[in-house]
Design an enzyme around this catalytic site. Sequence first.
Site, mmCIF file in Angstrom:
data_model
loop_
_atom_site.group_PDB
_atom_site.id
_atom_site.type_symbol
_atom_site.label_atom_id
_atom_site.label_comp_id
_atom_site.label_asym_id
_atom_site.label_seq_id
_atom_site.Cartn_x
_atom_site.Cartn_y
_atom_site.Cartn_z
ATOM 1 N N SER A 1 -7.266 5.628 3.644
ATOM 2 C CA SER A 1 -7.189 4.853 2.395
ATOM 3 C C SER A 1 -7.611 3.404 2.668
ATOM 4 O O SER A 1 -8.289 2.784 1.846
ATOM 5 C CB SER A 1 -5.760 4.861 1.844
ATOM 6 O OG SER A 1 -5.588 5.911 0.924
ATOM 7 N N LYS B 1 4.861 2.532 8.547
ATOM 8 C CA LYS B 1 3.692 3.352 8.900
ATOM 9 C C LYS B 1 2.443 2.489 9.100
ATOM 10 O O LYS B 1 1.700 2.662 10.060
ATOM 11 C CB LYS B 1 3.463 4.348 7.754
ATOM 12 C CG LYS B 1 2.492 5.451 8.056
ATOM 13 C CD LYS B 1 2.350 6.375 6.842
ATOM 14 C CE LYS B 1 3.683 6.976 6.434
ATOM 15 N NZ LYS B 1 3.540 7.941 5.328
ATOM 16 N N LYS C 1 0.860 -1.194 0.000
ATOM 17 C CA LYS C 1 0.000 0.000 0.000
ATOM 18 C C LYS C 1 0.884 1.228 0.000
ATOM 19 O O LYS C 1 1.814 1.320 0.805
ATOM 20 C CB LYS C 1 -0.861 -0.016 1.276
ATOM 21 C CG LYS C 1 -1.849 1.130 1.372
ATOM 22 C CD LYS C 1 -3.177 0.784 0.716
ATOM 23 C CE LYS C 1 -4.047 1.998 0.448
ATOM 24 N NZ LYS C 1 -3.659 2.792 -0.737
ATOM 25 N N THR D 1 -4.833 13.085 5.895
ATOM 26 C CA THR D 1 -3.458 13.165 6.402
ATOM 27 C C THR D 1 -3.327 14.348 7.364
ATOM 28 O O THR D 1 -2.761 14.211 8.454
ATOM 29 C CB THR D 1 -2.459 13.255 5.233
ATOM 30 O OG1 THR D 1 -2.730 12.174 4.345
ATOM 31 C CG2 THR D 1 -1.035 13.172 5.718
ATOM 32 N N ASN E 1 -2.003 19.043 -0.654
ATOM 33 C CA ASN E 1 -3.094 18.303 -0.016
ATOM 34 C C ASN E 1 -2.874 18.249 1.493
ATOM 35 O O ASN E 1 -3.786 18.518 2.273
ATOM 36 C CB ASN E 1 -3.163 16.886 -0.612
ATOM 37 C CG ASN E 1 -4.185 16.035 0.119
ATOM 38 O OD1 ASN E 1 -3.937 15.570 1.227
ATOM 39 N ND2 ASN E 1 -5.348 15.866 -0.462
ATOM 40 N N LYS F 1 5.400 1.845 -2.795
ATOM 41 C CA LYS F 1 5.341 3.236 -3.265
ATOM 42 C C LYS F 1 5.642 3.258 -4.745
ATOM 43 O O LYS F 1 6.348 2.377 -5.251
ATOM 44 C CB LYS F 1 6.377 4.084 -2.518
ATOM 45 C CG LYS F 1 6.091 5.571 -2.545
ATOM 46 C CD LYS F 1 5.086 5.980 -1.485
ATOM 47 C CE LYS F 1 4.761 7.461 -1.576
ATOM 48 N NZ LYS F 1 4.019 7.916 -0.384
HETATM 49 P P1 NAD Z 1 1.123 18.010 -2.935
HETATM 50 O O1 NAD Z 1 1.688 17.785 -4.264
HETATM 51 O O2 NAD Z 1 -0.359 18.133 -2.808
HETATM 52 O O3 NAD Z 1 1.788 19.302 -2.260
HETATM 53 C C1 NAD Z 1 3.152 19.491 -2.079
HETATM 54 C C2 NAD Z 1 3.353 20.902 -1.545
HETATM 55 O O4 NAD Z 1 4.728 21.107 -1.201
HETATM 56 C C3 NAD Z 1 3.006 22.000 -2.548
HETATM 57 O O5 NAD Z 1 2.342 23.041 -1.866
HETATM 58 C C4 NAD Z 1 4.362 22.482 -3.027
HETATM 59 O O6 NAD Z 1 4.328 23.832 -3.475
HETATM 60 C C5 NAD Z 1 5.126 22.355 -1.739
HETATM 61 N N1 NAD Z 1 6.589 22.336 -1.916
HETATM 62 C C6 NAD Z 1 7.321 21.641 -2.795
HETATM 63 N N2 NAD Z 1 8.619 21.919 -2.630
HETATM 64 C C7 NAD Z 1 8.703 22.799 -1.615
HETATM 65 C C8 NAD Z 1 9.755 23.461 -0.961
HETATM 66 N N3 NAD Z 1 11.028 23.270 -1.339
HETATM 67 N N4 NAD Z 1 9.466 24.296 0.048
HETATM 68 C C9 NAD Z 1 8.196 24.496 0.431
HETATM 69 N N5 NAD Z 1 7.153 23.904 -0.133
HETATM 70 C C10 NAD Z 1 7.403 23.070 -1.154
HETATM 71 O O7 NAD Z 1 1.666 16.809 -2.023
HETATM 72 P P2 NAD Z 1 1.060 16.266 -0.662
HETATM 73 O O8 NAD Z 1 0.188 15.111 -0.984
HETATM 74 O O9 NAD Z 1 0.527 17.396 0.142
HETATM 75 O O10 NAD Z 1 2.365 15.663 0.029
HETATM 76 C C11 NAD Z 1 3.235 16.453 0.848
HETATM 77 C C12 NAD Z 1 4.069 15.530 1.715
HETATM 78 O O11 NAD Z 1 3.220 14.725 2.517
HETATM 79 C C13 NAD Z 1 4.944 14.531 0.953
HETATM 80 O O12 NAD Z 1 6.123 14.274 1.693
HETATM 81 C C14 NAD Z 1 4.084 13.279 0.914
HETATM 82 O O13 NAD Z 1 4.832 12.104 0.698
HETATM 83 C C15 NAD Z 1 3.501 13.349 2.303
HETATM 84 N N6 NAD Z 1 2.275 12.570 2.513
HETATM 85 C C16 NAD Z 1 1.190 12.716 1.706
HETATM 86 C C17 NAD Z 1 0.047 11.993 1.976
HETATM 87 C C18 NAD Z 1 -1.212 12.172 1.184
HETATM 88 O O14 NAD Z 1 -2.224 11.590 1.575
HETATM 89 N N7 NAD Z 1 -1.250 12.955 0.130
HETATM 90 C C19 NAD Z 1 0.028 11.074 3.037
HETATM 91 C C20 NAD Z 1 1.146 10.953 3.853
HETATM 92 C C21 NAD Z 1 2.270 11.709 3.570
#
Ligand code: NAD
Length: 425
Positions: free
Chosen positions: A363, A100, A76, A199, A235, A112
């Site tokens: 999820s 996790k 997953k 999240t 997100n 992943k």
């Molecule tokens: P996303 O694509 O929706 O958003 C990423 C955000 O990070 C954007 O706002 C982007 O502008 C910003 N960003 C990128 N580079 C940056 C930088 N150098 N400085 C500041 N901001 C920056 O992605 P997401 O789904 O929100 O994921 C963000 C993190 O959370 C990742 O590490 C992801 O693996 C983790 N995560 C996501 C989920 C999920 O359900 N989507 C679950 C667990 C963990």
Amino acid sequence: MQNANPFQNALAQLKRAQATHSTSSGQVVLTDTLVERMSHADREISVSIPVVLDDGSTKIFEGYRVQHSNARGPYKGGVRFHLNADIDEVRALALWMSMKCAVANIPMGGGKGGVRVDPKSLSKAELERLSRGWVGALWRNLGPRVDVPAPDVNTTPEIMGWMLDEYQKRSNDFSSSSKAAFTGKAVANGGSLGRDKATGQGGFYVFDALREKFGIGTGVDSNGGVTVAIQGMGNVGGHAVEIFHAHGYKIVAMSDSKGAIYAESGLNPEEIEAYKKEHGSLAGYPNAKEISNAELLALKVDVLVPAALENQLTADNAGAVQAKLVLELANGPTTPEADDALFARNIPVVPDILANAGGVVVSTFEWEQNLKGEQWSEEDVNQKLKEILATEAAHIFARAAELKTDLRRAAFAVALERIGTALKV
Ligand code: NAD
């Protein structure tokens, strides 16, 4: 020396948890065999994805799926579209997913996926062809009982919808339970209520379960006196901002890839969201001071929330952190060297494999609803999510105290114990 390779960091985290566990408990429960097995993915698949671009030419993209461990259930984990995606990053993210899911005690393993691409350079039609191409190359390795992808950086419910559609066509399975092959779908397409926020919501539940132990009050009781800085407005970060704000916390800084903003008196997330929609970024927002991302990480706040990408807190800048608590909503934002520096300075880090587990927990709820043909209310989803995360947060806090270690080592130790039990090693 700082190590920027996330997979090397993940391997170091495994070994550090094992060493602490055996020193503190005086017995070897986390065996070398277990750590060796967790240091290698069950399967790593690299694929070439040819995509016909709008101008008629064809471009080949590199895609990946790493299936780390299915000891506790189907693989997953999300699929990331990013220019820096490579096999080592995906390997690290897959390993963290196994940990996790074990920390959250849900019946899932870890995997992943990724594609090396700047999705902003593609039209919507090209993005759809790329998403379908990823599934076209990998669908035989996916499925509700095998491997269940979800969104991650730059992948959305719409993309999950295209991927599911392609999977159903390829596998010739249009049953309602086949929807369980992907999670993070739009609600109208079999998604779960509460998944979009999960999240951030889960991060808040974990924070709320632990904050008193770190001397942090509620936003409401402190009348906005508890301050929060959040890096990343996607997100995860975007929803975290909303949720903390709704609970009376003062958001003093936010950032995205184009820049960061700060206001001592607090930012208004709704206004900023509207600004971002219009201008595509926070940069240039008039009612706050522009700061750099490095400055954001060093702000004197109660809670610092990295919610963007890996390797943000390193040996180089951990000494500058002034937050009372770091809540990791991104995956891998803190290197092992930074962990040590922060622990030595009594700044607790709530690790990603606990703090951001809300996404994979909901999820899993979505997967279960699809398999059973059910639709749960958002209230139910959040109630179940809160129960799981509050229980596991308290458990990991207690284990850290027992093992006299930081929360990350404790969380890895708990995960490894559970995976070791499943594998009988
Ligand atoms: P996303 O694509 O929706 O958003 C990423 C955000 O990070 C954007 O706002 C982007 O502008 C910003 N960003 C990128 N580079 C940056 C930088 N150098 N400085 C500041 N901001 C920056 O992605 P997401 O789904 O929100 O994921 C963000 C993190 O959370 C990742 O590490 C992801 O693996 C983790 N995560 C996501 C989920 C999920 O359900 N989507 C679950 C667990 C963990």
